[in-house]
Write a protein that holds these residues in place. Structure first.
Motif, PDB file in Angstrom:
ATOM      1  N   VAL A  39      15.765  -9.130  30.704  1.00 55.94           N
ATOM      2  CA  VAL A  39      16.828  -8.173  30.366  1.00 55.94           C
ATOM      3  C   VAL A  39      16.248  -7.020  29.556  1.00 55.94           C
ATOM      4  N   ALA A  40      15.397  -7.323  28.586  1.00 62.95           N
ATOM      5  CA  ALA A  40      14.815  -6.283  27.729  1.00 62.95           C
ATOM      6  C   ALA A  40      13.957  -5.305  28.523  1.00 62.95           C
ATOM      7  N   ASP A  80      33.896  -1.124  21.616  1.00 64.99           N
ATOM      8  CA  ASP A  80      34.162   0.315  21.773  1.00 64.99           C
ATOM      9  C   ASP A  80      33.266   1.145  20.864  1.00 64.99           C
ATOM     10  N   ARG A  81      33.056   0.672  19.637  1.00 67.61           N
ATOM     11  CA  ARG A  81      32.208   1.429  18.704  1.00 67.61           C
ATOM     12  C   ARG A  81      30.764   1.495  19.212  1.00 67.61           C
ATOM     13  N   VAL A  82      30.263   0.386  19.712  1.00 66.33           N
ATOM     14  CA  VAL A  82      28.901   0.390  20.248  1.00 66.33           C
ATOM     15  C   VAL A  82      28.815   1.328  21.447  1.00 66.33           C
ATOM     16  N   LEU A  83      29.846   1.308  22.304  1.00 62.49           N
ATOM     17  CA  LEU A  83      29.841   2.157  23.493  1.00 62.49           C
ATOM     18  C   LEU A  83      30.098   3.629  23.170  1.00 62.49           C
ATOM     19  N   ASP A  84      30.414   3.927  21.927  1.00 53.81           N
ATOM     20  CA  ASP A  84      30.441   5.330  21.491  1.00 53.81           C
ATOM     21  C   ASP A  84      29.026   5.868  21.279  1.00 53.81           C
ATOM     22  N   THR A  85      28.050   4.959  21.151  1.00 55.81           N
ATOM     23  CA  THR A  85      26.672   5.368  20.857  1.00 55.81           C
ATOM     24  C   THR A  85      25.740   5.231  22.054  1.00 55.81           C
ATOM     25  N   VAL A  86      26.175   4.470  23.091  1.00 56.14           N
ATOM     26  CA  VAL A  86      25.385   4.298  24.316  1.00 56.14           C
ATOM     27  C   VAL A  86      26.330   4.389  25.508  1.00 56.14           C
ATOM     28  N   ASP A  87      25.764   4.571  26.690  1.00 55.23           N
ATOM     29  CA  ASP A  87      26.593   4.675  27.893  1.00 55.23           C
ATOM     30  C   ASP A  87      27.005   3.310  28.423  1.00 55.23           C
ATOM     31  N   ALA A  88      26.189   2.315  28.189  1.00 53.60           N
ATOM     32  CA  ALA A  88      26.492   0.955  28.634  1.00 53.60           C
ATOM     33  C   ALA A  88      25.650  -0.011  27.822  1.00 53.60           C
ATOM     34  N   ILE A  89      26.056  -1.265  27.833  1.00 57.36           N
ATOM     35  CA  ILE A  89      25.258  -2.310  27.202  1.00 57.36           C
ATOM     36  C   ILE A  89      24.838  -3.314  28.267  1.00 57.36           C
ATOM     37  N   VAL A  90      23.698  -3.950  28.045  1.00 59.18           N
ATOM     38  CA  VAL A  90      23.243  -5.002  28.951  1.00 59.18           C
ATOM     39  C   VAL A  90      22.902  -6.241  28.141  1.00 59.18           C
ATOM     40  N   LEU A  91      23.071  -7.372  28.767  1.00 54.14           N
ATOM     41  CA  LEU A  91      22.752  -8.665  28.181  1.00 54.14           C
ATOM     42  C   LEU A  91      22.678  -9.665  29.325  1.00 54.14           C
ATOM     43  N   GLY A 108      22.226   0.118  25.682  1.00 60.60           N
ATOM     44  CA  GLY A 108      22.106  -0.758  24.527  1.00 60.60           C
ATOM     45  C   GLY A 108      21.824  -2.182  24.984  1.00 60.60           C
ATOM     46  N   VAL A 109      20.748  -2.763  24.505  1.00 53.65           N
ATOM     47  CA  VAL A 109      20.380  -4.138  24.848  1.00 53.65           C
ATOM     48  C   VAL A 109      20.906  -5.046  23.736  1.00 53.65           C
ATOM     49  N   VAL A 110      21.848  -5.912  24.070  1.00 53.31           N
ATOM     50  CA  VAL A 110      22.497  -6.750  23.068  1.00 53.31           C
ATOM     51  C   VAL A 110      21.578  -7.905  22.682  1.00 53.31           C
ATOM     52  N   ALA A 111      21.387  -8.089  21.395  1.00 55.09           N
ATOM     53  CA  ALA A 111      20.591  -9.206  20.894  1.00 55.09           C
ATOM     54  C   ALA A 111      21.401 -10.498  21.020  1.00 55.09           C
ATOM     55  N   VAL A 112      20.910 -11.458  21.816  1.00 52.43           N
ATOM     56  CA  VAL A 112      21.620 -12.714  22.041  1.00 52.43           C
ATOM     57  C   VAL A 112      20.640 -13.875  22.071  1.00 52.43           C
ATOM     58  N   ASP A 113      21.172 -15.079  21.948  1.00 58.04           N
ATOM     59  CA  ASP A 113      20.384 -16.286  22.146  1.00 58.04           C
ATOM     60  C   ASP A 113      20.399 -16.630  23.630  1.00 58.04           C
ATOM     61  N   GLU A 151      18.032  -1.648  20.953  1.00 60.29           N
ATOM     62  CA  GLU A 151      18.749  -2.891  20.685  1.00 60.29           C
ATOM     63  C   GLU A 151      20.037  -2.596  19.935  1.00 60.29           C
ATOM     64  N   VAL A 152      21.116  -3.297  20.304  1.00 59.61           N
ATOM     65  CA  VAL A 152      22.399  -3.183  19.614  1.00 59.61           C
ATOM     66  C   VAL A 152      22.899  -4.589  19.297  1.00 59.61           C
ATOM     67  N   GLU A 153      23.846  -4.661  18.393  1.00 58.29           N
ATOM     68  CA  GLU A 153      24.378  -5.954  17.983  1.00 58.29           C
ATOM     69  C   GLU A 153      25.886  -6.001  18.168  1.00 58.29           C
ATOM     70  N   LEU A 154      26.371  -7.186  18.543  1.00 64.15           N
ATOM     71  CA  LEU A 154      27.810  -7.468  18.614  1.00 64.15           C
ATOM     72  C   LEU A 154      28.051  -8.709  17.758  1.00 64.15           C
ATOM     73  N   PRO A 155      28.223  -8.527  16.444  1.00 67.68           N
ATOM     74  CA  PRO A 155      28.332  -9.679  15.540  1.00 67.68           C
ATOM     75  C   PRO A 155      29.501 -10.614  15.853  1.00 67.68           C
ATOM     76  N   ARG A 156      30.548 -10.103  16.492  1.00 63.82           N
ATOM     77  CA  ARG A 156      31.724 -10.929  16.773  1.00 63.82           C
ATOM     78  C   ARG A 156      31.679 -11.576  18.151  1.00 63.82           C
ATOM     79  N   LEU A 157      30.528 -11.549  18.806  1.00 61.09           N
ATOM     80  CA  LEU A 157      30.422 -12.094  20.155  1.00 61.09           C
ATOM     81  C   LEU A 157      30.800 -13.573  20.187  1.00 61.09           C
TER      82      LEU A 157
END
Length: 380
Positions: A206-207, A287-298, A192-197, A219-225
């Motif tokens: 990164v992409a 944790d919820r995002v990592l239930d859908t992918v093996d890892a996230i990158v950013l 999962g590639v986290v959308a960030v500024d 692409e994945v999102e972490l709104p509380r980042l």
């Protein structure tokens, strides 16, 4: 030599070399956290547990490394003990707080080093200095003999120039670490590639990285980042004030530490309660995002490190930790790998995050990214 506060040799004379951040006890040497206020501290009576484990595994401890004073800063600038040189560009900050550990590895003064990461203090300097740095899952590596004695954020973590060496360090310091699993190809991992500024060149690199490594990505999102970043600041302020606030009365702290500690003292119980609520919410979100992918990158850092001149001139640096500090709050394992950039001699950092306890998977993924990105590096 600014990178080392003191040089010595402990352990197997033929073993690989490792340097130890000066917030980690080495028996017979004072733990000063690179602070004038602790310069007269007595020598430690015992090795920190991580140091003992390294020696038992055949590593040779070659010195204690410099750092941002009291591990409470992002630049690595230290006017008392000296500022370590950034191996990528001597005009830029080395990053903090584990500045000396990252610089020592990048300058080939040791095969590896240990640092501590409370708000990005391993991963940030690693990205600045063009080396690998890992924050293990919170609690996986012992903090016995590490300052501050109590923290809900801090992790001891390794630096290295290659993943083979880094996993060797993890095998020594992390009980039960499976070095075979950490070196095994991860197969068809989902990333999962986290959308960030971030700086366009860094965000684009990164992409591209997952496809270069042969991984499926989305692409994945972490709104509380952002909220997690703010909460992490509140927690570190409270815990650092509790640990070191009394040193203000010595009159021996650097000006930046005086300002930061006074600011930290204003963090209220209500602020901390909000931060702890955000900790729970953000941890569940990751944790919820990592239930859908093996890892996230950013990105590790949203920009390249600023110059020493800009930092000394007062340029704000706290946003450097906007993408790393949240994972101290949540406790997930996270690793920064050098990330080549198009048309730049400087590497940025690719941050890899996985489920709690999946430190071996983080290392396995990083090894595959490392191999894929090797061909993208700019010529020396």
């Amino acid at each position: 030599m600014n990178e080392f506060i003191s040089e010595f040799s402990l352990g197997d004379a033929d073993g690989p070399s490792i340097a130890i951040k000066d917030s980690i006890d080495v028996a017979g040497y004072p733990t000063t956290a690179a602070s004038r206020a602790l310069a007269d501290a007595p020598a430690a009576g015992l090795h920190a547990e991580v140091v003992e484990r390294l020696l038992d595994a055949g590593w040779r401890v070659v010195g204690k490394t410099n750092m941002h004073e009291l591990a409470f800063g992002m630049t690595g600038i230290n006017d008392f003990t000296g500022t370590p040189e950034n191996p990528q560009d001597e005009t830029r900050i080395p990053g903090g707080s584990s500045s000396g550990s990252a610089a020592a590895v990048g300058l080939h003064l040791s095969c590896a080093a240990l640092g501590t990461d409370t708000g990005g203090s391993v991963r940030g300097p690693a990205a600045c200095c063009g080396v690998i740095g890992m924050k293990p899952t919170f609690g996986r590596v012992s903090r016995k003999g590490v300052a501050p004695a109590v923290s809900t954020l801090d992790c001891v973590g390794p630096f290295a120039r290659d993943m083979t060496t880094l996993t060797d360090v993890m095998a020594a310091i992390a009980p039960g670490f499976d070095e075979i699993a950490a070196a095994a190809p991860p197969g068809a991992a989902r990333i999962g590639v986290v959308a960030v500024d971030a700086l366009d060149a860094i965000r684009n690199a990164v992409a591209r990285a997952p496809s270069l490594a042969g991984f499926a990505a989305r692409e994945v999102e972490l709104p509380r980042l952002r909220a997690a970043f703010d909460a992490g600041l509140a927690v570190i302020n409270v815990e650092t004030w509790r640990a070191f606030g009394h040193l203000l009365e010595t009159g021996k702290l650097g000006a930046d530490l005086v300002a930061r500690l006074r600011g930290a003292s204003q963090t209220s119980a209500a602020d901390l309660a909000v931060a702890e609520s955000v900790r729970d919410e953000f941890t569940a979100e990751v944790d919820r995002v990592l239930d859908t992918v093996d890892a996230i990158v950013l990105p590790t850092l949203p920009t390249l490190p600023i110059t020493l001149e800009a930092a000394r001139g007062g340029a704000p640096v706290i946003a450097m930790s906007s993408l790393i500090r949240p994972f101290n709050l949540s406790g997930h394992p996270a690793l920064s790998l050098p990330l080549p950039l198009a048309d730049s001699p400087l590497a940025a950092g690719l941050q890899i995050v996985a489920r709690k306890g999946a430190d071996e998977l983080v290392c396995a993924l990083a090894a595959q990214f490392e191999a894929a990105l090797a061909s993208q590096r700019a010529p020396a």
